[in-house]
Motif scaffolding. Structure first.
Motif, PDB file in Angstrom:
ATOM      1  N   LYS A 209       0.828  -1.200   0.000  1.00 39.66           N
ATOM      2  CA  LYS A 209       0.000   0.000   0.000  1.00 39.66           C
ATOM      3  C   LYS A 209       0.863   1.252   0.000  1.00 39.66           C
ATOM      4  O   LYS A 209       0.570   2.233  -0.697  1.00 39.66           O
ATOM      5  N   ALA A 210       1.952   1.226   0.762  1.00 35.68           N
ATOM      6  CA  ALA A 210       2.857   2.376   0.820  1.00 35.68           C
ATOM      7  C   ALA A 210       3.509   2.630  -0.532  1.00 35.68           C
ATOM      8  O   ALA A 210       3.674   3.784  -0.948  1.00 35.68           O
ATOM      9  N   LYS A 211       3.883   1.568  -1.231  1.00 36.17           N
ATOM     10  CA  LYS A 211       4.530   1.725  -2.540  1.00 36.17           C
ATOM     11  C   LYS A 211       3.595   2.363  -3.564  1.00 36.17           C
ATOM     12  O   LYS A 211       4.045   2.992  -4.516  1.00 36.17           O
ATOM     13  N   LYS A 212       2.284   2.174  -3.370  1.00 28.58           N
ATOM     14  CA  LYS A 212       1.316   2.706  -4.326  1.00 28.58           C
ATOM     15  C   LYS A 212       0.795   4.085  -3.929  1.00 28.58           C
ATOM     16  O   LYS A 212      -0.088   4.633  -4.587  1.00 28.58           O
ATOM     17  N   SER A 213       1.323   4.643  -2.828  1.00 28.75           N
ATOM     18  CA  SER A 213       0.786   5.899  -2.312  1.00 28.75           C
ATOM     19  C   SER A 213       1.892   6.909  -2.050  1.00 28.75           C
ATOM     20  O   SER A 213       3.063   6.545  -1.906  1.00 28.75           O
ATOM     21  N   LYS A 214       1.502   8.174  -1.983  1.00 27.06           N
ATOM     22  CA  LYS A 214       2.421   9.261  -1.651  1.00 27.06           C
ATOM     23  C   LYS A 214       1.757  10.164  -0.604  1.00 27.06           C
ATOM     24  O   LYS A 214       0.544  10.405  -0.650  1.00 27.06           O
ATOM     25  N   TYR A 215       2.566  10.652   0.331  1.00 28.90           N
ATOM     26  CA  TYR A 215       2.088  11.607   1.323  1.00 28.90           C
ATOM     27  C   TYR A 215       2.230  13.001   0.726  1.00 28.90           C
ATOM     28  O   TYR A 215       3.274  13.333   0.157  1.00 28.90           O
ATOM     29  N   ILE A 216       1.178  13.808   0.823  1.00 23.59           N
ATOM     30  CA  ILE A 216       1.184  15.124   0.191  1.00 23.59           C
ATOM     31  C   ILE A 216       0.861  16.207   1.207  1.00 23.59           C
ATOM     32  O   ILE A 216      -0.030  16.049   2.048  1.00 23.59           O
TER      33      ILE A 216
END
Length: 285
Positions: A209-216
C-alpha cells in the motif's frame, strides 16, 4: 513455537525483489555463503532457497508452507496451490512470438505450425481453448533460438521488455496470460501457521500500500479548503493545520501513485500552493 517455512528462488529474476520484500516487512536474514535454509531471529519464519521450477511441487507436498513464486509457473505446473497475495513485482507475460518478417498477428498463423516453448501445459490449454492445432516442441532453455535454426515456426515464452525477442529477430503477437510474483500457500497449512501467515500478510499489505501511495502536503487559502478536500482521494478526511499567516492552512493527505499527476493538476487549479510530496515507507490501515 512453529515456524512458517517460506521458499524463495535461490537465483533468478525474483530473487532480489523477494529478499527486499522480506526486508521491507522487517524480516532480517543473516544467511552465510551457500546456505539453502536460514532461520529468522525476529519473526517465526524459516527461509528455504530453492530452484524455481521445484517450488510448486514443494508447496503441493507441504515441504514448504508458503512461497514467493511467479504466477506463470503456478499456471504451468497446475498444482493444488492457493495464491494469497499478488506482490506487484517481476511482472511479465507469456506470449506467442514469430519471426519479424511474418506480418500477421492473427492466432490462426499457428494452425498446423511448430511452436517451441518451456510452457507446454499453458500453451496446450490456450491452443485447445482457441481451437488451434499445432506441434508443440518442449525446450528447457533458449527458446528464442528455435525459429532461427529451423526447429519451430514460432515460440511461446515469457516476455518482459521484449528486448530478447528483438535481438533474436522475433516479435510478440498474442499474449496468453499476464503474470507477476505472488505469495502462494500449501493446502495443508495448520491453524498455528495460518496465524503466522496472517501476521506476515498484514506486513506485506502495509508495504504494498505504501509503494502505491504518496504523502502530500500543501498550503491552501482557507476559503479553498472545501474545494481541495473534494479533490483529494483520502482515506477518511485530510488533516488541516492553520498556518502562522492569517487566512492560510496546511493540508496533509495521501494520494494514489497511479492518479498522481491528475490529482496534482486539480489541486493547483483549486488554489493549492507549495505542494510537497513525500514517499511513504509503510502504510497501516
Amino acid at each position: 513455537m512453529s515456524k512458517l517455512k517460506i521458499a524463495v528462488q535461490k537465483s533468478g529474476r525474483l530473487y532480489e525483489d523477494s529478499l527486499q520484500l522480506l526486508k521491507d516487512c522487517g524480516i532480517f536474514i543473516n544467511n552465510g555463503k551457500d546456505q539453502l535454509k536460514v532461520s529468522v531471529d525476529n519473526f517465526p519464519m524459516e527461509i528455504m532457497y530453492l530452484r524455481n521450477s521445484d517450488i510448486p511441487q514443494y508447496l503441493e507436498d507441504g515441504v514448504v508452507d508458503i512461497a514467493i513464486v511467479g504466477e506463470n509457473l503456478l499456471v504451468e505446473k497446475q498444482k493444488k496451490i492457493t495464491v494469497v497475495q499478488k506482490l506487484g513485482f517481476s511482472k511479465c507475460r507469456v506470449s506467442l512470438a514469430v519471426p519479424k518478417e511474418i506480418e500477421t498477428d492473427d492466432l490462426a498463423y499457428f494452425q498446423d505450425k511448430k511452436i517451441a516453448t518451456s510452457y507446454p501445459n499453458t500453451l496446450k490449454n490456450f491452443l485447445e481453448k482457441n481451437k488451434i492445432t499445432a506441434d508443440i516442441h518442449v525446450i528447457s532453455g533458449s527458446v528464442e533460438i528455435a525459429p532461427n535454426i529451423g526447429l519451430a515456426d514460432g515460440i511461446c515464452d515469457i516476455v518482459s521488455s521484449g528486448s530478447t525477442l528483438f535481438k533474436n529477430g522475433l516479435r510478440e503477437t498474442v499474449t496468453l496470460l499476464q503474470s507477476e510474483a505472488v505469495l502462494a500457500k500449501t493446502s495443508s497449512l495448520d491453524q498455528e501457521k495460518e496465524v503466522i501467515l496472517e501476521k506476515f500478510l498484514f506486513r506485506i499489505k502495509a508495504v504494498l500500500k505504501a509503494k502505491k501511495s504518496k504523502y502530500i502536503l500543501m498550503n491552501v487559502p482557507n476559503e479553498k479548503i472545501s474545494d481541495i478536500a473534494s479533490v483529494l482521494p483520502v482515506l477518511k478526511s485530510p488533516t488541516v493545520i492553520p498556518l502562522a499567516e492569517k487566512g492560510w492552512s496546511s493540508i496533509h493527505s495521501v494520494i494514489d501513485e497511479e492518479r498522481f499527476w491528475e490529482v496534482i493538476d486539480e489541486l493547483k487549479e483549486n488554489g493549492a500552493q507549495d505542494i510537497l510530496i513525500i514517499p511513504i515507507d509503510k502504510m497501516v490501515i
